[in-house]
Design a protein around this motif. Sequence first.
Motif, PDB file in Angstrom:
ATOM      1  N   ILE A 130       0.852  -1.187   0.000  1.00 29.95           N
ATOM      2  CA  ILE A 130       0.000   0.000   0.000  1.00 29.95           C
ATOM      3  C   ILE A 130       0.888   1.238   0.000  1.00 29.95           C
ATOM      4  O   ILE A 130       1.762   1.392   0.855  1.00 29.95           O
ATOM      5  CB  ILE A 130      -0.933   0.036   1.223  1.00 29.95           C
ATOM      6  N   GLY A 131       0.699   2.095  -0.961  1.00 32.13           N
ATOM      7  CA  GLY A 131       1.431   3.354  -1.008  1.00 32.13           C
ATOM      8  C   GLY A 131       0.623   4.456  -0.350  1.00 32.13           C
ATOM      9  O   GLY A 131      -0.532   4.667  -0.700  1.00 32.13           O
ATOM     10  N   ILE A 190      -8.859   4.707 -10.868  1.00 27.88           N
ATOM     11  CA  ILE A 190      -7.897   3.679 -11.279  1.00 27.88           C
ATOM     12  C   ILE A 190      -7.171   4.192 -12.517  1.00 27.88           C
ATOM     13  O   ILE A 190      -7.804   4.729 -13.436  1.00 27.88           O
ATOM     14  CB  ILE A 190      -8.606   2.343 -11.587  1.00 27.88           C
ATOM     15  N   PHE A 191      -5.864   4.035 -12.522  1.00 30.38           N
ATOM     16  CA  PHE A 191      -5.068   4.539 -13.646  1.00 30.38           C
ATOM     17  C   PHE A 191      -3.817   3.677 -13.803  1.00 30.38           C
ATOM     18  O   PHE A 191      -3.481   2.871 -12.926  1.00 30.38           O
ATOM     19  CB  PHE A 191      -4.663   5.999 -13.399  1.00 30.38           C
ATOM     20  N   ARG A 192      -3.124   3.890 -14.935  1.00 29.46           N
ATOM     21  CA  ARG A 192      -1.888   3.163 -15.207  1.00 29.46           C
ATOM     22  C   ARG A 192      -0.681   4.086 -15.002  1.00 29.46           C
ATOM     23  O   ARG A 192      -0.767   5.300 -15.203  1.00 29.46           O
ATOM     24  CB  ARG A 192      -1.871   2.641 -16.640  1.00 29.46           C
ATOM     25  N   GLY A 214      -6.356   4.506  -6.667  1.00 31.57           N
ATOM     26  CA  GLY A 214      -6.083   5.655  -5.800  1.00 31.57           C
ATOM     27  C   GLY A 214      -7.327   6.095  -5.059  1.00 31.57           C
ATOM     28  O   GLY A 214      -8.428   6.140  -5.631  1.00 31.57           O
ATOM     29  N   ARG A 215      -7.168   6.388  -3.763  1.00 34.29           N
ATOM     30  CA  ARG A 215      -8.267   6.906  -2.946  1.00 34.29           C
ATOM     31  C   ARG A 215      -7.716   8.016  -2.072  1.00 34.29           C
ATOM     32  O   ARG A 215      -6.556   7.965  -1.660  1.00 34.29           O
ATOM     33  CB  ARG A 215      -8.898   5.828  -2.059  1.00 34.29           C
ATOM     34  N   ASN A 249      -2.483   4.528  -2.489  1.00 31.24           N
ATOM     35  CA  ASN A 249      -2.514   3.826  -3.775  1.00 31.24           C
ATOM     36  C   ASN A 249      -2.277   2.347  -3.536  1.00 31.24           C
ATOM     37  O   ASN A 249      -1.454   1.973  -2.673  1.00 31.24           O
ATOM     38  CB  ASN A 249      -1.447   4.373  -4.732  1.00 31.24           C
ATOM     39  N   ILE A 250      -2.976   1.524  -4.287  1.00 34.18           N
ATOM     40  CA  ILE A 250      -2.834   0.074  -4.188  1.00 34.18           C
ATOM     41  C   ILE A 250      -2.588  -0.470  -5.586  1.00 34.18           C
ATOM     42  O   ILE A 250      -3.298  -0.109  -6.540  1.00 34.18           O
ATOM     43  CB  ILE A 250      -4.093  -0.575  -3.579  1.00 34.18           C
TER      44      ILE A 250
END
Length: 501
Positions: free
Chosen positions: A200-201, A264-266, A276-277, A296-297
Amino acid sequence: MTKKNNVSQAAVAAVLTSAERLDVLHSVVPDMADPDADFRDLAEMAADLFDAPVALVTLVDARDQWFKAAVGTDETHAPATASFCMHTIAEPSDGALVVADTVADPRFAGQPRVVGAPFLRFYAGVPLVIDEQPVGTICVFDIKPRPEIAPQLVAQLQRLSRLASSLFKLKHEAHQRALKEAALSREEQRHAMALDAANIGSWLWDVRSGSVSCNQPMLRMFGMKPVAIVQARDIFSAIHHDDRAATLSKLRSAMTQDEEYDGIFRVASTGRWLLGRGRVHERDAQGKPTLFLGINIDVTEEQGATQRTRLLLRELNHRVKNTLAMLQSLARQTLRRTSDPQEFMTAFAGRLQAISEAHGLLSDHEWGEIRLSALLAKQLAPHVRDYKKQIEVHKDEILLGPDQAVGLGLVLHELATNAAKYGSLTVPGGRVVLTARGVDEDGQRILHLTWTEVGGPPVDEPTRRGFGSILIERSLDKVMGSSVKVEYLPAGLTAIVRLPL
């Protein structure tokens, strides 16, 4: 009715400048100068209760009186020493100040708002008490004197003051928890191993400086070198070009609307997908965001598990909002139906407990499905002396979703409360027979539940529908196609529930 205030001016001033009172006020509500929409409903309820043109929820410090919510005025504050409320907070902690005619009261007859616009002639106020200290008031004004005020109106205003005091306390506790969470995110070194293991970032964005402090998993996800602080523009530039515009648009919208960011992204350099939340954690006096906290996960290889977590979080957020709205409606309706404080507290506490029991079962099952038998036991056991003898259940194995469980829980609570007060559960030999069958109707699974009271006193249909009856009929409104029919048969009350599953 006028409640006389015999507190001396010196005593009023002593309360106003009390260090202990001001310490509680400043610690619990540091942003007292900022209006708060969460208190608007309470001010409107007070205005409706007295049919008054002006109602306020106020906080009073040593110099100023701040309006956290106001009905009938655009003002946001006033000098404390020239306010009616400074006299109210000097009353005993559960007291009230009612001025039937301000012109006839020497304390207020010369005040600018009495002799001049808006020519206030009536006042009723109750102190807001936090940690045994009067920090403000909930009050109403009128431009006409009122020689007589029903005592129950003041009693209901006191109940509103207790709700407002509790809300201030709850908001303070929530803010303190948020500050602790932010502090934990800054202590990356202490939590690095746990966060790394969970992949988890975490990141904290200082919007004014543009710097982002983050942990090592966050840097690895974005393919960046291990440094303590990076710039937000570097992180945004690392997002894949095809996803960048939509991601930044969602982020800006969340910051502007004070909503949770979820996207959600790349990552361009690695091609990995990230969830991302986050949300704005702090704002300045003008309401501009200053700190944004997020996580970020990496969902590239764990999309299924992460999707389930995201849906659970959304479900919890949805349920919390629905529950708050339901509690507010229950409180209003229960208060509207009774003027007796003890009756209000008993009825509201019972309904609150019914919701709590359903939520507890759902929480134990991660807001999935729960068994009907478990819900029956939770809602009915408190109302009987011997569950096995007084509750007879014939049922299929039925699983209930969150909306069904909460709504049916309230229905069962109201039926059981009524049976314990007036029906079959008032006598030792009385019983409730429950039949629950799951049937297929046009390809949809439907619960047919019948509640039958036997062995109780004769039943007469009530001449007036109380809030309990209305609640029974409307508790399942959120479930399309549901219905509750109550029949007052001479042998005992019968209720028939139809509930799509």
